[in-house]
Every structure is written in C-alpha cells, then in structure tokens.
Design a protein around this motif. Structure first.
Motif, PDB file in Angstrom:
ATOM      1  N   GLY A   1      13.055   7.230  -5.288  1.00  0.00           N
ATOM      2  CA  GLY A   1      11.980   7.185  -4.297  1.00  0.00           C
ATOM      3  C   GLY A   1      11.088   5.981  -4.462  1.00  0.00           C
ATOM      4  O   GLY A   1      10.765   5.284  -3.491  1.00  0.00           O
ATOM      5  N   LEU A   2      10.684   5.688  -5.706  1.00  0.00           N
ATOM      6  CA  LEU A   2       9.819   4.526  -5.934  1.00  0.00           C
ATOM      7  C   LEU A   2      10.584   3.215  -5.774  1.00  0.00           C
ATOM      8  O   LEU A   2      10.010   2.200  -5.382  1.00  0.00           O
ATOM      9  CB  LEU A   2       9.192   4.599  -7.324  1.00  0.00           C
TER      10      LEU A   2
ATOM     11  N   TRP B   1       0.800  -1.215   0.000  1.00  0.00           N
ATOM     12  CA  TRP B   1       0.000   0.000   0.000  1.00  0.00           C
ATOM     13  C   TRP B   1       0.843   1.280   0.000  1.00  0.00           C
ATOM     14  O   TRP B   1       0.444   2.264  -0.627  1.00  0.00           O
ATOM     15  CB  TRP B   1      -0.936  -0.020   1.221  1.00  0.00           C
ATOM     16  N   PRO B   2       1.983   1.321   0.692  1.00  0.00           N
ATOM     17  CA  PRO B   2       2.798   2.544   0.612  1.00  0.00           C
ATOM     18  C   PRO B   2       3.216   2.891  -0.815  1.00  0.00           C
ATOM     19  O   PRO B   2       3.241   4.063  -1.193  1.00  0.00           O
ATOM     20  CB  PRO B   2       4.008   2.211   1.495  1.00  0.00           C
ATOM     21  N   ALA B   3       3.530   1.858  -1.609  1.00  0.00           N
ATOM     22  CA  ALA B   3       3.914   2.105  -2.997  1.00  0.00           C
ATOM     23  C   ALA B   3       2.741   2.664  -3.795  1.00  0.00           C
ATOM     24  O   ALA B   3       2.896   3.608  -4.585  1.00  0.00           O
ATOM     25  CB  ALA B   3       4.421   0.816  -3.642  1.00  0.00           C
ATOM     26  N   LEU B   4       1.553   2.074  -3.589  1.00  0.00           N
ATOM     27  CA  LEU B   4       0.370   2.562  -4.290  1.00  0.00           C
ATOM     28  C   LEU B   4       0.054   3.995  -3.885  1.00  0.00           C
ATOM     29  O   LEU B   4      -0.265   4.841  -4.729  1.00  0.00           O
ATOM     30  CB  LEU B   4      -0.825   1.651  -3.985  1.00  0.00           C
TER      31      LEU B   4
ATOM     32  N   HIS C   1      10.057  -0.595  -3.435  1.00  0.00           N
ATOM     33  CA  HIS C   1      10.033  -1.876  -4.159  1.00  0.00           C
ATOM     34  C   HIS C   1       9.298  -1.765  -5.499  1.00  0.00           C
ATOM     35  O   HIS C   1       8.759  -2.754  -5.995  1.00  0.00           O
ATOM     36  CB  HIS C   1       9.401  -2.983  -3.306  1.00  0.00           C
ATOM     37  N   LEU C   2       9.271  -0.562  -6.074  1.00  0.00           N
ATOM     38  CA  LEU C   2       8.802  -0.385  -7.444  1.00  0.00           C
ATOM     39  C   LEU C   2      10.003  -0.144  -8.346  1.00  0.00           C
ATOM     40  O   LEU C   2      11.108   0.151  -7.881  1.00  0.00           O
ATOM     41  CB  LEU C   2       7.816   0.786  -7.536  1.00  0.00           C
ATOM     42  N   SER C   3       9.786  -0.205  -9.652  1.00  0.00           N
ATOM     43  CA  SER C   3      10.874  -0.040 -10.606  1.00  0.00           C
ATOM     44  C   SER C   3      11.329   1.410 -10.676  1.00  0.00           C
ATOM     45  O   SER C   3      10.513   2.339 -10.706  1.00  0.00           O
ATOM     46  CB  SER C   3      10.410  -0.511 -11.990  1.00  0.00           C
ATOM     47  N   ALA C   4      12.644   1.605 -10.725  1.00  0.00           N
ATOM     48  CA  ALA C   4      13.179   2.953 -10.933  1.00  0.00           C
ATOM     49  C   ALA C   4      12.743   3.492 -12.290  1.00  0.00           C
ATOM     50  O   ALA C   4      12.500   4.697 -12.445  1.00  0.00           O
ATOM     51  CB  ALA C   4      14.702   2.935 -10.831  1.00  0.00           C
TER      52      ALA C   4
ATOM     53  N   LEU D   1      -0.069   7.327  -6.377  1.00  0.00           N
ATOM     54  CA  LEU D   1      -1.234   8.215  -6.445  1.00  0.00           C
ATOM     55  C   LEU D   1      -0.855   9.642  -6.053  1.00  0.00           C
ATOM     56  O   LEU D   1      -1.292  10.610  -6.683  1.00  0.00           O
ATOM     57  CB  LEU D   1      -2.339   7.690  -5.527  1.00  0.00           C
ATOM     58  N   GLY D   2      -0.036   9.776  -5.011  1.00  0.00           N
ATOM     59  CA  GLY D   2       0.417  11.105  -4.604  1.00  0.00           C
ATOM     60  C   GLY D   2       1.241  11.780  -5.676  1.00  0.00           C
ATOM     61  O   GLY D   2       1.114  12.988  -5.909  1.00  0.00           O
TER      62      GLY D   2
END
Length: 591
Positions: A226-227, A176-179, A231-234, A183-184
């Motif tokens: 930041g992403l 959820w933090p990534a989502l 654990h999201l892709s740079a 969105l932010g």
C-alpha cells in the motif's frame, strides 16, 4: 514448469550454509557463496537473478516487520541513550569519513553520501545470532552492539524515503497522499489489525495456525504494498506494521509465524546478491577488491573505536564493539541497488562496492577470531597474581563466591561464623569487595591455594563453583588431600550431582531443585487450591531422590539409565494414585 532453478537454490543452500555455520563464518556468508556458485558468474545454473531478487526482497520486508515488532516502547526507552547516542555516533562518523573518501575519489556529493551511509551499515543478520551464540547479548558491549544495529535498521527507512524525495530512480517523490496514509496508519492501523487477528483467532481455533500465518503475512505485505503504491518504501510499511503490533497480545504468535518465512526469504535475498557478484571483475581487479574489503573493515573499526573512546568508552569496551561492527551489512546491497537504479553509481562502481562489502562480510569472522586470540593473550599478560591469604584458619572455606556462594556467606555472617571465600574471577572479586565482603582471588583447583586458605583446619568446605569441570577438579583435589573435611557441594544438574556422589560427597544440593519444587507447588495450588500440594510435593521429592539413587548405580550404563528414567514416570503416577486412595480411605464418612 522448470523446477531446476528452485532445485539449484535449495541444494546450494542445504549443502553450503551448514558448512559455513559449522566453521563459525555465519550463514549470511554461506548464502552469498551459494549464490556465487550457482549464479551466472559461477556454474550458470540460474541466469536471470532479478527474478530471484524480486521474490527474495520479500525477506527484507519481513525482516523490517520483525524489527518493528521488537520496538516495544519500554525496550526503546531503556535503550534510548545507546540507540540515539551511540547509533547516531556510529552512523554519522563512519558515513562522514567514508563519504568524504568516496567524494575525493571522484563520486558526486550525493553518490558519495549514499556510499558513506551504505558502508556505515553492519549486518544485523550476522551480528545478532553471533552475539547470541557467544552469550554476549546481555554484556555491555552486546547491548551497545544491539542498540547500534537497531539505529541502523531504523535509519534505513528515512534514508530510503529521502532518496524517494530526491527522485531516485526516476520515481515521483511521495506527496500529501503518502503523508495522509502514514498518519492514518498510525492512528487506525493497530485497532484495525487487532480486529483482523481477533477474527482469525476466534473462528480459526487451535487448528487454524496457517490462517494466522496468512493474516500475519497479509498485515506485513499488504501495508508494505500500500505504501509502495504511494511512492514510499515497502520496508517502511512493513516496519510501521510491526511497530503498531509490538505491544499487542499477538506479538509472540506473529514472530513465530513470520520468522520461518523471513529466514528463508532473507537467505534467498543473500543468494540473489551472491549471484550478482561479478567474479570476472574480481579476477580483473583482485588487488582493488581485496583492498576495498579490508579497507571497509579497517575504516569502520578504527573510526568507531576512536569515536567510542572520545565519548568516554574504555578500551576494553571499544575494542570488541569496533571489531563486531566493522563488517559490511546487507542493507548496503539494497542501497547500492537503489543508487544504481537512480544512476548515481555506474554499473562497474556498484559491482566493485558490492564485491568489497561481500568480502568484508567474508573476512569479518576471521577478524573476530584474531581479536579473540589477541584478547586471550592480553588477558594472560594482565591477569593479576593470586591473593595472599594471611588470615588465620576459619571454620568454613567457600570456593566460588557468585550467586550461590554469596547467599551461603550472608547466612554465615548472620550467625557471626567466619569464613574464607575464594573466587577465580578478578572482576567478581573486585565487585564483591566494593560491598565490604572479604574474598580472595585465586583458583581453588590449586593445592597451594587450598593450603594457603588452611582448608585442612576447616570444619566445612562449601563447593559453590558454577563450572562443572572446575567443580569436579576441586572436589577430586579435596578428596585426595583433605578427606577428613566435610564437603557441601553445589550441583548444576542431575549429571553433575551423580558425578559428585561418585566421589562419596554426601551433601550435594542441585542449585535449581528447591526453587523448581516451590514453583511446582505454586502452579498446582493455582490450578486447584483445594488439593494437598505439600503432600504431593513430599511424595514427588521422595520419589525423585529414590530415582537418583537408582540412576547413580547405573551411571555408566546409558541404556539402562534411559529405561529407568522412562519407567519412573509411570511409577510416580502409581505412587500418587495409591496415596490418594489410601488417604481417601482414612477420611471419616461424613454422611
């Protein structure tokens, strides 16, 4: 500080990449070969390729940022059918067939699916510059190629996210933090980044371009990092940053600031990939490597050709599209690395696939050259015979019925003046005939066609051909065989103008001259509505015509021609100043 690796990287790039570009093989292949030469399997000048790769991955990040900058809503909407339809068709069809083959060869379902997706990717860095060099970006097959590449580039993002969700490489999937962060970013990213860039533009001024470049790098890399911490892709972060700024007033400045870094770092990325190419494996398994490279080209080309034909594409469109998109892509290397880190592929399998994709990129220019040769042979066999001209003699003959010749013809039609129109392009002839115009297919550079058009009985010959050499050939033919027929000629530029005048053709019109002068007058009037732009334009045109006459006399003396051109600038300034003073002296005293 050991600068030997840096020296080796720069030397290999500077020596090899220009040679590959000159040979028409593309810069990507040049970087790959340069990496092979200096890598641990070549001369061994650089042993630790991972250090170079980590730095060079910034090039991929910046590439995704620039791709995002290109995704303006208007452009996406115009290409929506091609991007979504053809892009998905190419990726799904190639990935399905390639993945099925990989599964039958013993890979797990997940590994086979990833290999299929990796092989479906084509090289944006190779194809787009090539289309631009060949002036085919605006053609239908060029637009479809761009749309497919765009879909591929965007599809890499969900693929990487999906791998993270599946726990590829042992990392925790985004939660959820990534989502919330995404969105932010979508809601507040654009105004926040706009505020930063306006701050830099306001306080740095004209001399602060390097600060603007730093701000651009901060936006791309900062959001990517930041992403990545979530654990999201740079690449996803950089891509989103570009999309958010695609419609901003800073877009073009951002592209100009980032592109040099992106190009250089992307080159380093390809060199790092080249360093990792296992030449020992290629020597051990030469037939497998060659078969894999050729197989990738054949598989992708045949599958896309069949798919494009199934959805209604003509063979003339499907063939070049399939050939252009058959090459492997740079993102395949990224996906193979992810698969290796996630232990979906063994080291030997990843190395073999990397070799196969690299070889497909090496063979792609040769495949394109072979395709061009076969297309020329096919076109020569299918070229229709020249039209039979059975009409009586007309007052005017127009050679070249494109954008210039058609305007002349329309004006003649308005006065009910009949003419015979000739054009060497069968496609153009067919297109113009759809609108009720009577135009004949044929080469006006052939004396037999000019005789058939009864040029000798015409009152005027309009030479509106856009190809300079073809124009000169036709003009020479007219002067030799029909010297009594007046010629009104279209000139592409000053040099063409002077060459036509050398043949004693008096009526020559430079095709962009009139519109350029008109735009100049509009620009001057917009800047200073009170000045007499008509008078200024009159003096400018008169001076330029006199300059052309002087240059005509020096056409074969390059050194003197340059001197005259340079001195003409000062002369024009003196003429305008003198005229202004003279007109000021003639004005009545109002005091």
């Amino acid at each position: 500080m050991n600068l030997l690796p840096t020296l080796a990287l720069l030397t290999a790039a500077v020596l090899l990449v220009p040679l590959f570009r000159r040979a028409g093989l593309g810069s990507v292949l040049g970087y790959l070969v340069a990496g092979v030469v200096i890598g641990p399997f070549g001369l061994g000048l650089i042993g630790d390729t991972q250090v170079v790769l980590h730095v060079a991955e910034l090039g991929v990040t910046l590439l995704m940022f620039l791709i995002g900058l290109e995704l303006q809503p208007r452009r996406l909407w115009a290409l929506r059918r091609e991007v979504v339809g053809l892009g998905a068709l190419q990726v799904v069809s190639v990935a399905t067939v390639a993945g099925l083959i990989a599964y039958l060869l013993g890979l797990s379902a997940l590994a086979a699916g990833l290999v299929g997706l990796a092989l479906a990717m084509s090289s944006t860095a190779y194809i787009l510059p090539l289309l631009s060099e060949r002036h085919e970006l605006t053609s239908r097959f060029g637009r479809e190629s761009f749309a497919i590449l765009l879909f591929q580039d965007v599809s890499v993002i969900p693929i990487l996210v999906l791998l993270a969700l599946l726990g590829a490489g042992g990392e925790a999937p985004p939660g959820w933090p990534a989502l919330a962060a995404v969105l932010g970013l979508l809601l507040a990213g654009r105004p926040a980044m706009g505020l930063v860039f306006r701050y830099v533009a306001r306080f740095a001024g004209q001399s602060g371009r390097e600060l603007f470049t730093a701000a651009a790098l901060l936006a791309a890399v900062g959001i990517a990092v930041g992403l990545e911490t979530l654990h999201l892709s740079a690449s996803l972060g950089a891509f989103l940053a570009g999309v958010l700024l695609a419609d901003s007033e800073f877009r073009h400045e951002l592209e100009a600031s980032i592109e040099p870094f992106e190009t250089l770092l992307l080159g380093l990325f390809f060199m790092a990939i080249g360093m990792g190419i296992n030449l020992g494996l290629a020597a051990q398994m030469p037939l497998q490597v060659i078969g894999l490279g050729v197989g990738i080209l054949l598989l992708k080309g045949l599958v896309l050709y069949a798919a494009r034909r199934l959805v209604g594409g003509q063979a003339e469109l499907a063939r070049p599209l399939a050939v252009m998109m058959a090459t492997g892509g740079e993102f395949a290397f990224v996906l193979f690395t992810v698969a290796l880190n996630a232990q979906l592929l063994a080291s030997r399998q990843a190395a073999l696939l990397t070799l196969g994709v690299a070889l497909s990129m090496a063979l792609a220019p040769l495949l394109l050259k072979a395709h061009d040769y076969l297309e020329r042979r096919r076109a020569a066999r299918q070229t229709p015979p020249y039209s039979t001209i059975d009409d009586p003699a007309k007052s005017v003959v127009i050679a070249g019925f494109g954008r210039v010749g058609q305007v002349v013809g329309r004006m003649l039609n308005a006065r009910n003046i009949e003419y015979t129109a000739l054009d060497i392009s069968p496609e153009q002839v067919d297109f113009v005939r759809k609108f009720g115009n009577k135009v004949y297919y044929g080469d006006a550079g052939k004396l037999s066609l000019l005789n058939a058009a009864k040029v000798g009985e015409a009152r005027l010959f309009v030479l509106a051909v856009d190809d300079v050499e073809a124009s000169m050939r036709i003009a020479g033919l007219m002067r030799r065989h029909f010297p009594h027929v007046p010629i009104l000629a279209r000139a592409r530029n000053r040099a063409h103008y002077m060459r036509l005048r050398e043949l004693e053709i008096d009526m020559v019109e430079r095709e962009t001259w009139g519109s350029s002068v008109t735009m100049g007058k509009m620009a001057l009037h917009n800047l200073d509505p009170g000045q007499d732009v008509e008078r200024l334009a009159e003096l400018f045109v008169r001076h330029d015509q006199a300059l052309l006459e002087r240059q005509q006399a020096l056409l074969n003396d390059q050194a003197e021609l340059i001197k005259v051109s340079i001195s003409a600038r000062a002369e024009l300034s003196d003429i305008l100043q003198s005229d202004a003073e003279q007109r000021a002296g003639l004005e009545p005293d109002r005091h």
